[in-house]
Design a protein around this motif. Structure first.
Motif, PDB file in Angstrom:
ATOM      1  N   ARG A 206     -94.326  10.019 -33.114  1.00  0.00           N
ATOM      2  CA  ARG A 206     -94.426  10.689 -34.399  1.00  0.00           C
ATOM      3  C   ARG A 206     -94.839  12.130 -34.187  1.00  0.00           C
ATOM      4  NH1 ARG A 206     -97.781   6.403 -34.969  1.00  0.00           N
ATOM      5  NH2 ARG A 206     -99.569   7.817 -35.212  1.00  0.00           N
ATOM      6  N   GLY A 207     -94.484  12.969 -35.099  1.00  0.00           N
ATOM      7  CA  GLY A 207     -94.937  14.341 -35.040  1.00  0.00           C
ATOM      8  C   GLY A 207     -93.852  15.298 -34.564  1.00  0.00           C
ATOM      9  N   ASP A 208     -94.288  16.529 -34.358  1.00  0.00           N
ATOM     10  CA  ASP A 208     -93.371  17.607 -33.997  1.00  0.00           C
ATOM     11  C   ASP A 208     -93.292  17.724 -32.470  1.00  0.00           C
ATOM     12  OD1 ASP A 208     -91.801  19.800 -33.806  1.00  0.00           O
ATOM     13  OD2 ASP A 208     -93.355  21.235 -34.409  1.00  0.00           O
ATOM     14  N   TRP A 209     -92.192  17.252 -31.897  1.00  0.00           N
ATOM     15  CA  TRP A 209     -91.961  17.335 -30.432  1.00  0.00           C
ATOM     16  C   TRP A 209     -90.695  18.153 -30.162  1.00  0.00           C
ATOM     17  CZ3 TRP A 209     -95.745  15.394 -27.428  1.00  0.00           C
ATOM     18  CH2 TRP A 209     -96.622  14.468 -28.024  1.00  0.00           C
ATOM     19  N   PHE A 210     -90.433  19.093 -31.038  1.00  0.00           N
ATOM     20  CA  PHE A 210     -89.190  19.851 -30.941  1.00  0.00           C
ATOM     21  C   PHE A 210     -89.085  20.621 -29.620  1.00  0.00           C
ATOM     22  CE2 PHE A 210     -86.851  23.831 -31.602  1.00  0.00           C
ATOM     23  CZ  PHE A 210     -85.606  23.304 -31.960  1.00  0.00           C
ATOM     24  N   VAL A 211     -90.155  21.305 -29.230  1.00  0.00           N
ATOM     25  CA  VAL A 211     -90.118  22.119 -27.999  1.00  0.00           C
ATOM     26  C   VAL A 211     -89.802  21.253 -26.792  1.00  0.00           C
ATOM     27  CG1 VAL A 211     -91.482  23.573 -26.451  1.00  0.00           C
ATOM     28  CG2 VAL A 211     -91.693  23.841 -28.935  1.00  0.00           C
ATOM     29  N   GLU A 212     -90.512  20.104 -26.673  1.00  0.00           N
ATOM     30  CA  GLU A 212     -90.300  19.229 -25.523  1.00  0.00           C
ATOM     31  C   GLU A 212     -88.868  18.690 -25.502  1.00  0.00           C
ATOM     32  OE1 GLU A 212     -92.862  19.281 -27.372  1.00  0.00           O
ATOM     33  OE2 GLU A 212     -94.680  19.365 -26.120  1.00  0.00           O
ATOM     34  N   LYS A 213     -88.362  18.329 -26.690  1.00  0.00           N
ATOM     35  CA  LYS A 213     -87.008  17.792 -26.745  1.00  0.00           C
ATOM     36  C   LYS A 213     -85.977  18.851 -26.361  1.00  0.00           C
ATOM     37  CE  LYS A 213     -87.954  14.239 -30.244  1.00  0.00           C
ATOM     38  NZ  LYS A 213     -87.683  13.773 -31.629  1.00  0.00           N
ATOM     39  N   VAL A 214     -86.167  20.061 -26.845  1.00  0.00           N
ATOM     40  CA  VAL A 214     -85.241  21.143 -26.485  1.00  0.00           C
ATOM     41  C   VAL A 214     -85.259  21.385 -24.983  1.00  0.00           C
ATOM     42  CG1 VAL A 214     -84.827  23.624 -26.688  1.00  0.00           C
ATOM     43  CG2 VAL A 214     -85.289  22.266 -28.734  1.00  0.00           C
ATOM     44  N   VAL A 215     -86.456  21.388 -24.406  1.00  0.00           N
ATOM     45  CA  VAL A 215     -86.575  21.610 -22.958  1.00  0.00           C
ATOM     46  C   VAL A 215     -85.870  20.504 -22.184  1.00  0.00           C
ATOM     47  CG1 VAL A 215     -88.198  21.692 -21.035  1.00  0.00           C
ATOM     48  CG2 VAL A 215     -88.688  22.960 -23.132  1.00  0.00           C
ATOM     49  N   GLU A 216     -86.021  19.256 -22.652  1.00  0.00           N
ATOM     50  CA  GLU A 216     -85.354  18.137 -21.976  1.00  0.00           C
ATOM     51  C   GLU A 216     -83.837  18.285 -22.056  1.00  0.00           C
ATOM     52  OE1 GLU A 216     -86.713  16.164 -20.128  1.00  0.00           O
ATOM     53  OE2 GLU A 216     -88.809  15.952 -20.725  1.00  0.00           O
TER      54      GLU A 216
END
Length: 1140
Positions: A206-216
């Motif tokens: 849950r929550g905002d994991w946008f940066v990590e997902k973009v990096v992946e």
């Protein structure tokens, strides 16, 4: 430089994280916290800002207890774990069966060590010419490294010979980069899968994991591009140096970065994720502190990279790169990360993981060491075989033009039409040298100089016949015009080269030595005649006319006709003039042509021929020659290999050219699968099998002893709770299972060590190889069970609750990964055999939840990637082995064919001399030589095309060649001159045996063969033969188009005997008759009557010639004294003798 900037940025970021700021969403600390808690809270706040996870703390789903647990775990993350442990001896004394356990461990170690003394290498034997036979000789299960004396000692891995080292680099460096590209492509694919799973984990949070997902996603795109780039590059020849090293450096950094934020999880972020993510693997990872570079999964990934890195390095001497990477990059970034982010819970685990990675690197480097050592040994063998072929080719190249060599080796008919050639005949005028050795020396001196002149001017030498020298331009493929529109201009440039050579040859003349020279231009057919002593010959009116030009020229003159004059370029017009005969005309009378207008080449002594632009090379002449020979040999190999299947792909592309023995009969360009399997078994699987096996057993025994020491230290005899483990809930069961499994591994090893010494190990190839694969699978299962007994059930135990020994015990799961790699890679296996290890490894990963081994979900993927690397190494080994087998087969087949042709061009023993150096001259005191001539052949050929004439000569002389192979004759074919065929016997090295009787029988057989040939064609052609016995000299003349010739007055007498013989009759000299009689009686005859009686008993048709003089078919007369006395005519039957 970029790495230093990155480090500096991280340090700055760390300093900023130490300042908590005034963010309202910072984690609050308890009032009773110490000053250190304030710093922890500040760092935690910095992490929240960096991760953009501040809003998570206000998530309504997080209750107060969750927040407290997060604060507690974050605090633990920033404190080093205790490394205290009790004394080993104190705990060991408490084990009632400790002495028994350790005694069994030492017994296993002693047994494994004693195996090293059972090796009995076979004594070294001489190299076999056949590499398959050599493979059988080298199939020594106890072979040591005594055959590696070509290498310098130490880890530098270099040949003593710098030239061989340079050749090795040029050959192996591109290939090793291609193999490394395949491995790195596999690594890119595996890392992409790892990133996909990491993205899946984030999707459960849950929550905002946008940066990590973009990096992946970005990392997956980069890996996909790297994979595609490697797949693209490996299709080339390996000349891409900079991109390869750049990609290698990329992976060296990426394996580090992939385990650090934001690609990997920091320990603090993992604590938060365990509260907001639903993936159970995240909960276990958070409990085990499986984060950063010291996490269990990270260490497993780094193990994989450390195993792959030595194979990815193109040269073994770069082995220190792996250890430099560990010491500088791995330790440096681990320390830097702990300092920047203050996550020091793992800092005391660094030495353990570093030691494990060093052991892994040592094993990977050792594997690379032995792999390259074997490759270098193979290179030496292959290079020696290739050099032998190049030496043979150089000899061959000196006997026939380069362009016909491949076709001669494949026994293709050679009869090439050339529309326009110019032929040069040179005759040494008035050549009379009584001493045969002096004649040979004289001709070698002058013809050798002519060879150099022709080679320098790119004029093709055709042959030498006695004192005649023949050369031409326009016959070689490189002499052909590039297009139909430039034929005249192109041939004019060829004429400039020919007349430049002729001018230089004229400069060799002296007051006593004069040359008669003739040139003519026209069409010809160029072909190779004969199965034995094949000669490259020119056929057609052009060569006959140029010979007549030479005959008509005066000593010192070069004469040519209108056909050549009409093509002369302007540069030669000033040095030519019309011929003037006695009547003031410009014609000469030629047989069959009447009056022919001719011209003379009369340049001044100071005249210089026009210079032609030549390509220059920065290499020395020796280097250029060596490179040219290599290129020519490559062409020959490709031609002999023929067209192979074009089926290519990623998997076992080299296997497309292999087939069964039955199909091999239908396609000679294919290779035998059965022979490859035998060769691979002998040279890869069997060779050094026991040393490899014994090293593996010794390593297992040492590991067993250390494992027992560790089990005693952790009081394994008291631990009964196996939770979900596979072992029963019995204390001593742990030691029993471990020692039983390790003892079972030793027993299996002993059984294979014994079996390897039996003949069945060599003979039953497939059974032995598949049996070892099955045994390795069993050994892997035994090691799996032993590690399940060694490792305690701590899956549910938190990292913070573990002591130093317990944590170390958990890390032994990584040792099992390494042990599995060792078990499956100790012995070479074919690719399809190595695939067995994939399902075995998959089963282990599926059973992981039923054991004590801790391997995360990503770790399982990494483990299977390690297994796939093993399979890929087997694939590379099989690809390399098949390519090497094909190369060796092509070289050997070509070498055998070259050797066969050379033996037909030279006496076998003379050829052996030429392989070692320049051939010597040989004096023959007991030579018996037969010479035949075809009667009526000139009339037959007068109305036939050159192609038909070539076919007639090839057919008839082929029958004569067959006779030389008949064991009743055993004669050596000396040479053919026109339609004359010369063969005979003498002392070594010409022939192994000598018999005048067999030579005469051979002469009579040629007459009979000619009669059958003429009858079959319905033409009137007969044969006459002259046979002589006496003394002559044999030797090789010149430097190009070499042949083994016989010289001396003796050969002129043979020619006279043949020319004065009668059609269908064999004429022998008096000396030959005496040699036959002595051979038949075992002594000299006491009288002429006894001699004639003995001769007629062997040859009933023998009769003494009664003519006053010997007369040729052209009416020329010779005295009997010219051939040593009255001759004997031998008819086929006594009844064929004409009545007086």
């Amino acid at each position: 430089m970029k790495l230093h900037i990155w480090f500096a940025a991280l340090l700055c970021l760390g300093q900023s994280l130490r300042d908590p700021g005034e963010n309202k969403n910072e984690l609050k600390t308890d009032d009773n916290d110490t000053t250190n808690d304030t710093e922890v809270s500040a760092l935690r706040g910095g992490l929240m800002r960096m991760s953009s996870k501040m809003t998570l703390m206000n998530d309504s789903s997080l209750d107060e207890s969750d927040r407290e647990e997060i604060e507690e775990e974050v605090a633990i993350n920033h404190m080093p774990r205790s490394t205290e442990m009790p004394s080993w001896f104190e705990i060991y004394s408490q084990d009632p069966k400790g002495e028994l356990h350790m005694s069994v461990g030492f017994l296993i170690l002693i047994a494994a060590a004693l195996l090293q003394y059972t090796l009995r290498p076979k004594p070294r034997q001489e190299k076999e010419p056949n590499f398959l036979e050599q493979g059988r000789i080298e199939a020594d299960v106890d072979a040591d490294a005594s055959d590696d004396e070509e290498l310098k000692p130490g880890l530098g891995m270099r040949f003593w010979d710098d030239k061989i080292e340079e050749d090795w680099e040029q050959d192996s460096y591109p290939k090793n980069k291609q193999r490394g590209a395949v491995l790195l492509a596999l690594v890119a694919a595996g890392m992409a899968v790892d990133r996909c799973y990491a993205l899946h984990e984030l999707s459960t949070c849950r929550g905002d994991w946008f940066v990590e997902k973009v990096v992946e996603v970005i990392s997956m795109v980069i890996l996909a591009k790297v994979f595609g780039f490697l797949a693209f590059l490996q299709a080339f020849d390996g000349s891409w140096d900079v991109p390869y090293w750049a990609i290698l450096g990329f992976f060296a950094i990426f394996f580090i970065v992939a385990n650090l934020w934001p690609l990997g999880n920091s320990c603090d972020a993992l604590v938060i994720m365990s509260k907001v993510c639903t993936d159970p693997a995240i909960l276990v990872a958070a409990s085990k502190k499986d984060c950063t570079l010291q996490g269990h999964t990270a260490c497993q990934m780094l193990q994989l990279w450390v195993l792959i890195m030595p194979y990815s390095l193109p040269q073994f001497r770069r082995w220190h790169f792996t250890f430099a990477w560990l010491a500088m990059v791995y330790i440096g970034i681990s320390w830097l990360y702990a300092e920047v982010f203050q996550e020091k819970s793992h800092i005391n685990d660094l030495p353990v993981h570093f030691a494990l990675l060093v052991v892994t690197a040592v094993l990977g480097t050792m594997k690379k060491y032995f792999l390259e050592k074997g490759m270098r040994r193979h290179f030496i063998e292959d290079n020696a075989q290739r050099k032998a072929l190049e030496r043979l080719y150089t000899i061959f190249d000196g006997m026939v033009p380069k362009y016909v060599i491949p076709r001669m080796l494949t026994q293709e008919p050679i009869a090439d039409y050339r529309e326009r050639v110019t032929i040069l005949f040179v005759l040494i005028h008035d050549f009379h040298v009584e001493d045969a050795n002096a004649a040979l020396q004289f001709l070698n001196e002058y013809f050798g100089k002519m060879d150099d002149i022709c080679a320098a001017n790119k004029v093709t030498k055709i042959e030498t016949v006695s004192e005649e020298y023949v050369a031409c331009v326009g016959v070689l493929p490189e002499d052909l015009p590039p297009d139909e529109n430039s034929t005249i201009e192109h041939h004019q440039r060829l004429l400039e080269r020919l007349f430049a050579a002729a001018h230089e040859i004229r400069q060799l003349q002296s007051e006593k030595i004069k040359f008669k020279m003739g040139v003519h231009t026209g069409e010809i057919h160029a072909g190779v005649i004969g199965q034995k002593l094949p000669r490259f010959r020119l056929f057609g009116d052009t060569i006959n006319t140029s010979a007549r030009m030479m005959q008509k020229a005066a000593p010192g003159q070069l004469m040519f006709g209108e056909a050549t004059n009409n093509l002369l370029p302007n540069s030669l017009a000033s040095v030519t003039m019309p011929y003037k005969n006695k009547d003031g005309g410009d014609t000469v009378v030629m047989k069959g042509k009447g009056d022919v207008r001719v011209f003379l080449f009369e340049p001044a002594s100071s005249w210089s021929p026009p210079k032609q632009v030549e390509e220059t090379s920065s290499l020395s002449s020796g280097k250029v020659k060596e490179t040219e020979v290599k290129e020519e040999v490559d062409k020959v190999l490709r031609h002999v290999a023929g067209s192979l299947r074009e089926v290519r792909g990623w998997l076992l592309s080299e296997k497309a050219d292999f087939t069964s023995e039955d199909e091999l009969q239908q396609n000679r360009h294919m290779f035998s699968e059965a022979k490859f399997q035998e060769w691979f078994h002998n040279t890869n699987f069997v060779r050094r099998f026991r040393p490899r096996l014994h090293r593996q057993l010794l390593l297992m025994a040492v590991m067993t002893l250390f494992d027992l020491i560790h089990m005693e230290h952790t009081k394994a005899w008291e631990i009964k709770d196996k939770a979900t483990g596979m072992l029963p809930n019995i204390g001593d069961c742990r030691f029993t299972v471990l020692l039983t499994c390790r003892g079972g591994v030793l027993a299996l090893g002993l059984a294979w060590s014994y079996f390897a010494r039996t003949p069945a190990f060599l003979e039953k190839r497939m059974q032995a190889q598949w049996g070892l694969v099955a045994t390795n699978s069993v050994v892997a299962c035994l090691m799996f069970l032993s590690y399940d007994a060694l490792i305690f059930p701590q899956i549910t135990k938190r990292y913070s609750d573990m002591g130093a020994l317990e944590f170390f015990n958990q890390q032994l799961s990584l040792v099992f990964v390494l042990a599995y790699f060792i078990v499956t890679n100790t012995h070479p296996a074919l690719f399809h055999q190595s695939l067995v290890y994939i399902p075995v490894g998959t089963i282990f990963m599926l059973l992981r939840d039923r054991t004590s081994l801790y391997i995360s979900n990503i770790g399982r993927v990494v483990f299977l990637c390690t297994v796939l690397v093993s399979c890929m190494l087997a694939h590379l080994l099989e690809q390399t082995s098949r390519a090497r087998f094909k190369a060796k087969m092509r070289v050997e087949q070509t070498q055998e064919r070259v050797d066969v042709v050379l033996k037909s061009l030279m006496p076998t023993e003379v050829l052996a001399e030429m392989k070692l150096g320049p051939a010597k001259s040989h004096l023959y005191k007991q030579a018996t030589i037969a010479q035949s001539d075809l009667c009526g052949f000139t009339q037959l050929a007068s109305d036939k095309t050159p192609v038909q004439v070539v076919g007639f000569v090839r057919d008839l002389f082929g029958r004569f060649d067959d006779l030389t192979n008949d064991p009743r004759h055993r004669v050596y074919k000396v040479e053919t001159v026109g339609d004359a065929y010369i063969a005979g016997m003498a002392e070594r090295p010409l022939t192994a045996t000598k018999s005048s009787v067999e030579v005469v029988l051979f002469g009579m057989a040629m007459i009979e063969a000619t009669a059958r040939w003429a009858e079959a064609l319905g033409v009137k052609v007969t044969c006459r033969v002259g046979v002589h016995y006496g003394e002559c000299v044999g030797g090789v003349v010149g430097k190009g188009m070499q042949r083994y010739h016989l010289f001396g007055k003796f050969m002129g007498e043979v020619d006279t005997l043949e020319a004065t013989s009668r059609e269908g009759i064999t004429q022998i000299s008096k000396a030959c008759k005496e040699s036959i009689v002595e051979e038949l009686l075992g002594r000299k005859a006491s009288s002429e009557a006894e001699a004639l009686e003995a001769l007629q008993k062997e040859f009933p048709g023998a009769v003494e010639r009664t003519d006053e003089k010997l007369t040729t078919s052209k009416g020329e007369e010779h005295d009997y004294e010219e051939v040593g006395g009255r001759t004997i005519l031998i008819y086929k039957e006594k009844g064929d003798i004409p009545s007086k």
